[in-house]
Design an enzyme around this catalytic site. Structure first.
Site, PDB file in Angstrom:
ATOM      1  N   HIS A   1     -13.415   4.013   8.962  1.00 33.14           N
ATOM      2  CA  HIS A   1     -12.650   2.842   8.500  1.00 33.14           C
ATOM      3  C   HIS A   1     -13.090   2.442   7.083  1.00 33.14           C
ATOM      4  CE1 HIS A   1     -10.130  -0.617  10.311  1.00 33.14           C
ATOM      5  NE2 HIS A   1      -9.947  -0.576   8.993  1.00 33.14           N
ATOM      6  N   LEU A   2     -12.934   3.392   6.163  1.00 35.11           N
ATOM      7  CA  LEU A   2     -13.381   3.202   4.783  1.00 35.11           C
ATOM      8  C   LEU A   2     -12.256   2.803   3.830  1.00 35.11           C
ATOM      9  CD1 LEU A   2     -15.749   6.310   4.346  1.00 35.11           C
ATOM     10  CD2 LEU A   2     -16.361   3.963   4.964  1.00 35.11           C
TER      11      LEU A   2
ATOM     12  N   ASP B   1      11.583   2.965   5.872  1.00 35.35           N
ATOM     13  CA  ASP B   1      11.301   1.548   6.019  1.00 35.35           C
ATOM     14  C   ASP B   1      12.624   0.865   6.324  1.00 35.35           C
ATOM     15  OD1 ASP B   1      10.887  -1.242   5.517  1.00 35.35           O
ATOM     16  OD2 ASP B   1       9.088  -0.729   4.392  1.00 35.35           O
TER      17      ASP B   1
ATOM     18  N   ALA C   1     -10.879   0.154   2.811  1.00 36.54           N
ATOM     19  CA  ALA C   1     -11.158  -0.927   1.867  1.00 36.54           C
ATOM     20  C   ALA C   1     -12.606  -0.910   1.388  1.00 36.54           C
ATOM     21  CB  ALA C   1     -10.862  -2.274   2.518  1.00 36.54           C
TER      22      ALA C   1
ATOM     23  N   GLU D   1     -13.192   1.694  17.887  1.00 40.65           N
ATOM     24  CA  GLU D   1     -14.076   1.974  16.756  1.00 40.65           C
ATOM     25  C   GLU D   1     -15.462   1.412  17.020  1.00 40.65           C
ATOM     26  OE1 GLU D   1     -12.165   0.552  13.204  1.00 40.65           O
ATOM     27  OE2 GLU D   1     -10.597   2.091  13.308  1.00 40.65           O
TER      28      GLU D   1
ATOM     29  N   ASP E   1      -8.690   7.523   9.269  1.00 40.19           N
ATOM     30  CA  ASP E   1      -9.701   6.546   8.866  1.00 40.19           C
ATOM     31  C   ASP E   1      -9.865   5.478   9.931  1.00 40.19           C
ATOM     32  OD1 ASP E   1     -11.549   5.406   6.965  1.00 40.19           O
ATOM     33  OD2 ASP E   1     -10.054   3.852   6.566  1.00 40.19           O
TER      34      ASP E   1
ATOM     35  N   ILE F   1       0.836  -1.202   0.000  1.00 37.13           N
ATOM     36  CA  ILE F   1       0.000   0.000   0.000  1.00 37.13           C
ATOM     37  C   ILE F   1       0.869   1.249   0.000  1.00 37.13           C
ATOM     38  CG2 ILE F   1      -1.731   1.299   1.299  1.00 37.13           C
ATOM     39  CD1 ILE F   1      -2.796  -1.410   2.314  1.00 37.13           C
TER      40      ILE F   1
END
Length: 531
Positions: free
Chosen positions: A283-284, A174, A286, A264, A259, A155
């Site tokens: 939490h959109l 990273d 996906a 939640e 998100d 991602i």
């Protein structure tokens, strides 16, 4: 008569996924969305398979009560709502559908960044309220700005690619990617502190682990530019919500887009929800029609193929092996992951080479499968992808890591050994383990020091001069912090007068305690290891 299987769907699945299951008369499924962990534990016993999304929590209690469970299928990528250790010990395959929602989540991240830059939600709300205040919503361009991407997994890479298309400068942090590998995707690889200092926008794409919890907190925010904007479409808890609220009020952070939250849905009195410079979505990441359909179809087909034909695809905890092979390799695979994860925690820069040596009886095992386990453990704490035994070697190569395998039948103190050597541009670290009596796992060497420790839980790893009083000083400091010592292993270098101490503790050790341990004159280094 064909064998039949019972499946429990404890989260809502797209109709197209249900249709896949209906194609197979051997599969009988029940839809029971909304079960609590306690209710799920009470219901799970008769089922052969469990299909979930992000809402269901598969706890150790659930797995302990799952008398017939063979596979858990997660429609989506993240499996942090599943106790993987408990499932692996029981031989339950945990599968995900990693390809279905990567683009969707990356696109949501870019959408959140643009909405932040142009105040779109607040401006839209003002117009609906009958206001036309253009000056109040003057925004900023993203072109020629710097985006910091924390985590260059699948991602994170898509986000970087889309940001480059918007003519942004992209920095990446990273610890498991080399500068050359990052440069191939036009990303400048930098330290975390440099990313904080230089970025106009910062987005996180890492898994939620103990190391990453609160990664963006008060200390990190203090290192950022005034007016930075922060986006989190990964996991709640990576951003410290209290510290973020303080920074949004002070103006240090100009805006944030979340998100995901720790809880939640977040409570109505959550300190962030009353702030005008916060954008929040439920939490959109996906939640597109395409992604919902794709992950549902993928996981339904994977679970069906596993139950009917024994085929394993996208398993996050087990490779594609026959039951007979798994019975032999299983303990060695768990050891391989543990050693890879241990080696990762010894590094302070990206690895350039990993060498896996199978010794004694282990030399007869499948080296490619063991190596995949090592790489899965090495990389898993740093990526937004959920790694498995298929993609871990590919991702290692993609990140510029050379991989070598060797075998030695030389007789040692142990019937079988697995040695992992990780080389970085400036250091080499070696860890060795063994499987005792067919099942019990042990760490037997770390960077030349002989130890014998069970690779489970939290360890304080201390480098110290081999002089009296060290153990007493450590015990005193931990006792004052109410931290219980569960075990102690000491490796000594009598020639050099140094020692490595592994102190097993019952809980995570706060940073303030680690700092206090480092003040002991004989201790030269102190770190916390989680296995």
């Amino acid at each position: 008569m064909a064998h039949t299987f019972r499946l429990l769907l404890s989260d809502t699945l797209a109709p197209q996924g249900i249709e896949v299951l209906r194609r197979y008369p051997q599969l009988h499924f029940d839809l029971k969305p909304g079960l609590t962990p306690t209710e799920l534990a009470g219901a799970i016993a008769p089922y052969d398979a469990l299909l979930i999304r992000s809402t269901t929590r598969v706890t150790r209690e659930v797995i302990d009560r799952a008398a017939n469970l063979k596979v858990i299928g997660r429609a989506g990528v993240g499996v942090d709502n599943v106790d993987l250790d408990a499932a692996t010990r029981r031989g339950i395959v945990v599968m995900n559908s990693p390809a279905g929602n990567s683009v969707t989540t990356a696109e949501h991240t870019i959408s959140m960044m643009l909405a932040l830059a142009r105040h779109i939600p607040a401006a839209a709300a003002a117009v609906r309220a009958g206001k036309w205040d253009r000056a109040k919503f003057t925004g900023t361009e993203v072109s020629n700005k710097t985006l910091g991407v924390i985590g260059l997994g699948n991602i994170g890479r898509i986000v970087a690619d889309r940001a480059l298309g918007l003519k942004m400068k992209v920095l990446g942090y990273d610890p498991m990617i080399t500068a050359d590998a990052a440069a191939k995707i036009s990303v400048e690889c930098v330290s975390l502190d440099e990313l904080f200092a230089r970025s106009d926008f910062i987005t996180v794409h890492v898994p939620l682990t103990d190391d990453n919890r609160g990664l963006i907190g008060a200390d990190a925010i203090a290192k950022m530019k005034k007016g930075v904007r922060i986006i989190n479409c990964a996991r709640g808890g990576i951003v410290d919500e209290t510290a973020l609220a303080d920074a949004l009020r002070s103006g240090k952070v100009a805006g944030a887009a979340l998100d995901v939250f720790v809880d939640e849905p977040p409570p109505a009195d959550h300190p962030l929800l009353g702030l005008d410079n916060l954008i929040a979505t439920p939490h959109l990441g996906a939640a597109t029609d395409e992604a919902q359909v794709q992950v549902a179809v993928d996981i339904a087909q994977q679970v069906a193929d596993f139950l009917i034909d024994g085929a394993i695809r996208h398993a996050v905890n087990l490779p594609a092996l026959t039951p007979q092979e798994l019975a032999v390799l299983g303990p060695h695979l768990r050891l391989a992951e543990k050693l890879g994860h241990l080696a990762a925690q010894l590094l302070n820069e990206a690895p350039v080479q990993v060498t896996v040596e199978l010794g004694g009886d282990a030399a007869e095992l499948k080296p490619d499968t063991i190596t995949a386990g090592v790489l899965k453990g090495l990389l898993s704490g740093f990526l937004d992808d959920t790694l498995n035994f298929v993609n871990a070697p590919f991702i290692a190569r993609e990140r510029g890591i050379r991989v070598a395998e060797t075998r030695s039948r030389e007789v040692t103190d142990y019937v079988n050994t697995l040695t992992v050597t990780v080389t970085t541009p400036h250091a080499t670290h070696e860890v060795m383990g063994s499987v005792l009596s067919g099942r019990a796992l042990r760490i037997v060497r770390i960077d030349g020091f002989r130890v014998e420790a069970v690779p489970e839980g939290y360890f304080l790893m201390l480098h110290n001069r081999d002089v009296p009083g060290v153990v007493g000083a450590v015990g005193t400091i931990l006792g004052e912090a109410q931290i219980n010592i569960a075990g102690l292993e000491l490796g000594r270098d009598r020639v050099g007068g140094t020692a490595l101490s592994l102190v097993q503790v019952d809980a995570q050790v706060p940073a303030v305690v680690l700092d206090k341990l480092r003040t002991v004159p004989a201790i030269t280094a102190a770190s916390l290891i989680k296995l």
